[in-house]
Design an enzyme around this catalytic site. Structure first.
Site, PDB file in Angstrom:
ATOM      1  N   TRP A 130       1.491  -1.892   4.382  1.00  0.00           N
ATOM      2  CA  TRP A 130       0.139  -2.301   5.504  1.00  0.00           C
ATOM      3  C   TRP A 130       0.999  -3.305   6.031  1.00  0.00           C
ATOM      4  CZ3 TRP A 130      -3.257  -6.095   2.471  1.00  0.00           C
ATOM      5  CH2 TRP A 130      -4.153  -6.521   3.179  1.00  0.00           C
ATOM      6  N   ASP A 211       0.764  -2.206  -5.326  1.00  0.00           N
ATOM      7  CA  ASP A 211      -0.691  -2.534  -4.748  1.00  0.00           C
ATOM      8  C   ASP A 211      -1.948  -1.368  -4.456  1.00  0.00           C
ATOM      9  OD1 ASP A 211      -2.652  -3.665  -3.166  1.00  0.00           O
ATOM     10  OD2 ASP A 211      -1.460  -3.103  -1.466  1.00  0.00           O
ATOM     11  N   LYS A 246     -12.566  -1.749  -1.754  1.00  0.00           N
ATOM     12  CA  LYS A 246     -13.217  -0.273  -0.981  1.00  0.00           C
ATOM     13  C   LYS A 246     -13.954   0.297  -2.031  1.00  0.00           C
ATOM     14  CE  LYS A 246     -10.100  -1.941   1.635  1.00  0.00           C
ATOM     15  NZ  LYS A 246      -9.609  -2.282   3.039  1.00  0.00           N
TER      16      LYS A 246
HETATM   17  C1  LIG Z   1      -3.311  -2.239   0.884  1.00  0.00           C
HETATM   18  C2  LIG Z   1      -3.927  -2.164   0.723  1.00  0.00           C
HETATM   19  N1  LIG Z   1      -3.474  -3.615  -0.233  1.00  0.00           N
HETATM   20  C3  LIG Z   1      -4.674  -4.655  -0.223  1.00  0.00           C
HETATM   21  C4  LIG Z   1      -6.003  -4.337   0.483  1.00  0.00           C
HETATM   22  C5  LIG Z   1      -6.692  -5.748  -0.378  1.00  0.00           C
HETATM   23  O1  LIG Z   1      -7.868  -5.317   0.429  1.00  0.00           O
HETATM   24  P1  LIG Z   1      -8.824  -7.210   0.558  1.00  0.00           P
HETATM   25  O2  LIG Z   1      -8.146  -8.081   0.456  1.00  0.00           O
HETATM   26  O3  LIG Z   1      -9.943  -6.575   1.206  1.00  0.00           O
HETATM   27  O4  LIG Z   1      -9.412  -6.931  -1.327  1.00  0.00           O
HETATM   28  C6  LIG Z   1      -6.311  -3.619   1.799  1.00  0.00           C
HETATM   29  C7  LIG Z   1      -7.297  -3.949   2.351  1.00  0.00           C
HETATM   30  O5  LIG Z   1      -7.587  -3.461   3.278  1.00  0.00           O
HETATM   31  C8  LIG Z   1      -5.171  -2.650   1.783  1.00  0.00           C
HETATM   32  O6  LIG Z   1      -5.147  -1.554   2.865  1.00  0.00           O
END
Ligand SMILES: Cc1ncc(COP(=O)(O)O)c(C=O)c1O
Length: 395
Positions: A130, A211, A246
């Protein structure tokens, strides 16, 4: 002073989403941003969230700061959700956590802790990963090295190459894993492969940093956490960054947790004290709304049951879409898209060139990233045919 600063380009994904919103094509398809969308193209609020929220609004008597480590029901609930209530690490008092602003905040606090323990440590990240991982962890001062992961030929994990690269990870290093539903490729490790990774972590001594932002959107809550649970049984220490964006649909409420598995209870408590000092430097106190909702759901039997039912439905819809997309694409293109059904979570690389992705956007109003990553949940009964025939046209 400030007028020296130049305007920066918009975030590429958010920029594409804005272009999709502005497009007036009646059959436009927006597969850009990683949020779950239902059949109507709406990112819905869970019923369990609405119920918990209504009770909390009724009960709320103060807006004073949260405790620095966050809501206790939330922290305990997240630990049980991630590891399972009977996990030996929990029973041994080796697990501790702090509430963080979303998965991003959780990653950042985890990175701060790594940097405090080993300044400038090297973090191994999957290729691809990511893209936000790099600025989030890098801004703390950590360095990166990538390990081979996704094989575009097979549309799966190149596990041999991953192992070969990670043989070079040392006891001073951190290895970042996607707990499930890999973003961007959707290709996950099997439990057997997680076992090999656990062997390597034990032998080489690197610190696993998991993660997990999509627990429950792949095969189910327990199945999706099986890899990290196995690691936590085997390694002395690890960090987990978890998000409720999510799986509870709490995106804008910024709800996440940094969870530590430590060598012993003393160390687990020390890590929380370190995390609180790190948080104080960055955002001071955690936000309350999302974590109170999640904490209420996870500690209330009937809300928890309702939420789990809704999540199973969401996961079922994603997996149903994977099957439907595969079938439609195979009919429209005459090519093999079986990989789409094998992958997990919301993302998949279609395997198109950047040029083909641009054509899809410009000529067919089908919005996907240049890497050809699509958000599966952006497809629905109304747009699937236009999507499949458009992909066939650019192929
Ligand atoms: C791989 C991954 N890690 C962490 C996150 C963190 O999401 P958030 O900060 O919106 O909870 C996301 C969100 O798209 C993600 O795709």
């Amino acid at each position: 002073m400030l007028d020296k600063l130049e305007r920066l380009p918009a975030d590429p994904i958010l920029g594409l989403a804005a272009a999709a919103r502005a497009d007036t094509h009646p059959s436009k398809v927006d597969l850009t941003v990683g949020i779950y969308m239902d059949e109507q193209g709406v990112c819905p609020v869970f019923e369990a969230v609405k119920k918990a929220q209504a009770v909390l609004a009724e009960e709320e008597i103060t807006k004073a700061y949260m405790p620095p480590a966050g809501d206790a029901d939330f922290n305990n609930g997240m630990q049980r959700l991630l590891f399972g209530a009977a996990h030996p690490a929990l029973a041994g008092g080796r697990v501790s956590s702090v509430q963080a602003p979303g998965g991003c905040g959780a990653l950042r606090i985890g990175a701060e802790i790594v940097n405090a323990a080993n300044p400038g440590a090297r973090v191994w990240v999957s290729d691809p990963t990511w893209p936000v991982h790099i600025p989030l962890l890098g801004s703390v001062g950590l360095e990166f090295k990538s390990y081979r992961y996704y094989d575009p030929e097979t549309h799966g994990v190149n596990f041999d190459a991953m192992v070969e690269d990670l043989k070079n990870a040392t006891a001073d290093d951190v290895v970042l894993f996607h707990g499930c539903c890999h973003n961007p490729c959707g290709a996950d490790l099997t439990l057997e492969q997680w076992g090999v990774i656990a062997d390597m972590a034990e032998q080489q001594g690197f610190l696993p940093f998991v993660d997990i932002a999509y627990q429950g959107l792949g095969d189910g809550l327990d199945q999706d956490a099986a890899g990290l649970r196995l690691l936590a049984e085997r390694v002395p220490e690890m960090i987990v960054a978890a998000s409720c964006s999510k799986n509870m649909g709490l995106y804008r409420e910024r709800t996440g947790a940094t969870v530590f598995v430590a060598k012993n209870q003393d160390s687990a408590e020390a890590l929380v004290s370190q995390a609180l000092v790190a948080a104080r430097r960055v955002y001071s106190m955690p936000p309350s709304h999302g974590a109170l909702i999640a904490g209420r759901i996870l500690s209330d039997e009937s809300l928890d049951k309702l939420w789990r039912t809704e999540l199973v439905e969401m996961c079922g819809r994603i997996n149903g879409l994977r099957k439907a997309i595969r079938e439609k694409l195979e009919v429209s293109t005459g090519r093999d898209f079986a990989f789409i059904e094998k992958e997990k979570g919301m993302f998949s690389f279609l395997g198109l060139s950047a040029e083909q992705a641009v054509r899809l956007r410009e000529e067919y109003s089908v919005y996907l990233l240049n890497s050809s990553r699509i958000n599966i949940a952006g497809v629905n009964d109304n747009n699937i045919d236009h999507f499949a025939t458009s992909v066939a046209a650019v192929l």
